[in-house]
Design a protein around this motif. Structure first.
Motif, PDB file in Angstrom:
ATOM      1  N   CYS A  12       0.751  -7.842  -2.173  1.00  0.00           N
ATOM      2  CA  CYS A  12      -0.243  -7.175  -1.005  1.00  0.00           C
ATOM      3  C   CYS A  12      -1.427  -6.476  -1.649  1.00  0.00           C
ATOM      4  N   ILE A  13      -2.432  -6.650  -0.983  1.00  0.00           N
ATOM      5  CA  ILE A  13      -3.810  -6.126  -1.277  1.00  0.00           C
ATOM      6  C   ILE A  13      -4.362  -5.775   0.150  1.00  0.00           C
ATOM      7  N   GLY A  14      -5.232  -4.975   0.223  1.00  0.00           N
ATOM      8  CA  GLY A  14      -5.965  -4.470   1.693  1.00  0.00           C
ATOM      9  C   GLY A  14      -6.687  -3.111   1.343  1.00  0.00           C
ATOM     10  N   GLU A  15      -7.758  -2.965   2.381  1.00  0.00           N
ATOM     11  CA  GLU A  15      -8.588  -1.778   2.272  1.00  0.00           C
ATOM     12  C   GLU A  15      -7.875  -0.788   3.286  1.00  0.00           C
ATOM     13  N   GLU A  20      -3.406  -7.117   3.787  1.00  0.00           N
ATOM     14  CA  GLU A  20      -2.739  -5.943   4.643  1.00  0.00           C
ATOM     15  C   GLU A  20      -3.593  -4.916   4.553  1.00  0.00           C
ATOM     16  N   PRO A  21      -4.445  -5.071   5.775  1.00  0.00           N
ATOM     17  CA  PRO A  21      -5.387  -3.831   5.913  1.00  0.00           C
ATOM     18  C   PRO A  21      -4.723  -2.499   6.279  1.00  0.00           C
ATOM     19  N   ILE A  22      -4.885  -1.429   5.433  1.00  0.00           N
ATOM     20  CA  ILE A  22      -3.992  -0.269   5.331  1.00  0.00           C
ATOM     21  C   ILE A  22      -4.237   0.617   6.659  1.00  0.00           C
ATOM     22  N   TRP A  23      -5.314   0.233   7.276  1.00  0.00           N
ATOM     23  CA  TRP A  23      -5.325   0.870   8.769  1.00  0.00           C
ATOM     24  C   TRP A  23      -4.828   0.195   9.750  1.00  0.00           C
ATOM     25  N   GLY A  30       1.530  -0.547  10.710  1.00  0.00           N
ATOM     26  CA  GLY A  30       2.393   0.517  11.234  1.00  0.00           C
ATOM     27  C   GLY A  30       1.675   1.555  12.227  1.00  0.00           C
ATOM     28  N   THR A  31       0.291   0.960  12.588  1.00  0.00           N
ATOM     29  CA  THR A  31      -0.466   1.948  13.494  1.00  0.00           C
ATOM     30  C   THR A  31      -0.697   1.396  14.705  1.00  0.00           C
ATOM     31  N   GLY A  32      -0.372   0.145  15.078  1.00  0.00           N
ATOM     32  CA  GLY A  32      -0.516  -0.743  16.242  1.00  0.00           C
ATOM     33  C   GLY A  32      -1.769  -1.148  16.180  1.00  0.00           C
ATOM     34  N   LYS A  33      -2.732  -0.934  15.401  1.00  0.00           N
ATOM     35  CA  LYS A  33      -4.076  -1.667  15.304  1.00  0.00           C
ATOM     36  C   LYS A  33      -4.048  -2.675  14.558  1.00  0.00           C
ATOM     37  N   THR A  34      -4.338  -3.911  15.272  1.00  0.00           N
ATOM     38  CA  THR A  34      -4.170  -5.150  14.413  1.00  0.00           C
ATOM     39  C   THR A  34      -5.795  -5.504  14.011  1.00  0.00           C
ATOM     40  N   ALA A  35      -6.008  -6.368  12.885  1.00  0.00           N
ATOM     41  CA  ALA A  35      -7.255  -6.720  12.563  1.00  0.00           C
ATOM     42  C   ALA A  35      -7.591  -7.629  13.670  1.00  0.00           C
ATOM     43  N   THR A  36      -8.958  -8.207  14.180  1.00  0.00           N
ATOM     44  CA  THR A  36      -8.947  -8.992  15.004  1.00  0.00           C
ATOM     45  C   THR A  36      -8.659 -10.513  14.258  1.00  0.00           C
ATOM     46  N   ALA A  37      -8.363 -11.535  14.810  1.00  0.00           N
ATOM     47  CA  ALA A  37      -8.225 -12.689  14.099  1.00  0.00           C
ATOM     48  C   ALA A  37      -9.556 -13.196  13.596  1.00  0.00           C
ATOM     49  N   SER A  52       0.703  -1.412  -0.093  1.00  0.00           N
ATOM     50  CA  SER A  52      -0.182   0.047   0.123  1.00  0.00           C
ATOM     51  C   SER A  52       0.973   1.324  -0.040  1.00  0.00           C
ATOM     52  N   GLU A  53       2.147   1.222   0.601  1.00  0.00           N
ATOM     53  CA  GLU A  53       3.176   2.325   0.523  1.00  0.00           C
ATOM     54  C   GLU A  53       3.271   2.791  -1.002  1.00  0.00           C
ATOM     55  N   ARG A  54       3.749   1.754  -1.886  1.00  0.00           N
ATOM     56  CA  ARG A  54       3.937   1.748  -3.162  1.00  0.00           C
ATOM     57  C   ARG A  54       2.752   2.341  -3.858  1.00  0.00           C
ATOM     58  N   ARG A  55       1.764   1.817  -3.660  1.00  0.00           N
ATOM     59  CA  ARG A  55       0.459   2.250  -4.309  1.00  0.00           C
ATOM     60  C   ARG A  55       0.118   3.673  -3.912  1.00  0.00           C
ATOM     61  N   GLU A  56       0.244   4.079  -2.670  1.00  0.00           N
ATOM     62  CA  GLU A  56      -0.102   5.330  -2.193  1.00  0.00           C
ATOM     63  C   GLU A  56       0.756   6.422  -2.729  1.00  0.00           C
ATOM     64  N   TYR A  57       2.235   6.163  -2.093  1.00  0.00           N
ATOM     65  CA  TYR A  57       3.345   7.278  -2.313  1.00  0.00           C
ATOM     66  C   TYR A  57       3.800   7.226  -3.637  1.00  0.00           C
ATOM     67  N   TYR A  58       3.747   6.188  -4.458  1.00  0.00           N
ATOM     68  CA  TYR A  58       4.446   6.259  -5.685  1.00  0.00           C
ATOM     69  C   TYR A  58       3.443   6.006  -6.845  1.00  0.00           C
TER      70      TYR A  58
END
Ligand code: PEP
Length: 252
Positions: free
Chosen positions: A127-130, A168-171, A174-181, A97-103
């Motif tokens: 990688c994919i994710g919302e 990889e959910p974008i939210w 690197g945010t410390g928020k993990t998707a629940t299992a 997502s960093e490549r998709r967003e910043y580049y």
């Protein structure tokens, strides 16, 4: 039986000397205690040749974090898939997502990169994710499916064998928020269903689907305990050998 994988993504971290020190520490740690999964480290381009040589006889495989969407030529500053392959690296992470967003990497550009990576004998961690907003609007399935359709579902069944998916959910990156299992399992099962629709049930069953997004030693066992989660793509926690080893140990 599909592969279980723990893959690190160092991103733009570590000088060459620091990267060599980290790879050496990991190599020694895993030589002393064999992992129960495949272990990959994704490093910056400049580390690839040295780290690949260092890890040649180890259980750790090496990945690039990107490659060009052009074969060769006048593209100053770019690194081709053939160049990545020539370092000894086996994998390349694409679609982060960093490549998709910043580049501004569009599905079409990523499709070209995937094709070149495979043509040059690399395996692809795709990688994919919302985004958070897409998750709030319950669009995560549509987003993941569209990203697969846009860049990898054109591949042949033979080519598909060299694809690993990373959800990889974008939210959660690197945010410390993990998707629940449970959240992660739900979408992993959906992704596997999408793969089955295109490549059939057996290929879907053989596809490794990794979870990425603030995965650490404390939450990895619960995530990896789910039937459709086959390991993790790890950013922050791959930068220190004990943290990364803690995640690898979730497969014990
Ligand atoms: C990533 O960038 O691929 C990632 C999962 O990062 P982190 O583990 O730091 O959230």
């Amino acid at each position: 039986m599909r592969k279980k994988i723990v893959a690190g993504n160092w991103k733009m971290n570590k000088t060459l000397q620091e990267g060599v020190a980290l790879a050496t520490e990991l190599k020694n740690t895993l030589a002393a205690e064999k992992p129960n999964c495949e272990v990959i480290i994704g490093t910056p381009f400049i580390h690839l040749a040295t780290v690949s040589e260092l890890l040649k006889d180890s259980v750790i495989a090496v990945s690039a974090e990107n490659c060009a969407n052009k074969e060769s030529g006048a593209y100053t500053g770019e690194v081709s898939a053939a160049m990545v392959k020539s370092t000894g690296a086996e994998y390349v992470i694409l679609g982060h997502s960093e490549r998709r967003e910043y580049y501004n990497e569009t599905p079409e550009i990523l499709k070209e990169k995937v094709d070149l990576a495979l043509a040059n004998g690399l395996k692809v961690i795709f990688c994919i994710g919302e985004t958070e907003q897409e998750r709030d609007n319950n669009q995560q399935e549509a987003v993941c499916k569209a990203e697969l359709q846009g860049s990898v579902f054109h591949l042949t069944a033979e080519q598909w064998k060299n694809i690993v998916i990373a959800y990889e959910p974008i939210w959660a990156i690197g945010t410390g928020k993990t998707a629940t299992a449970e959240q992660a399992e739900e979408i992993h099962a959906y992704i596997r269903k999408c793969v089955a629709e295109v490549y059939g049930a057996q290929a879907a069953d053989d596809t490794t689907i990794l979870y990425g997004g603030s995965c650490k030693a404390s939450n990895a066992p619960e995530l990896f305990g789910k039937p459709d989660i086959d390991g993790g793509l790890i950013g922050g926690a791959s930068l220190k050998a004990p943290d990364f080893k803690g995640i690898i140990d979730a497969w014990k």
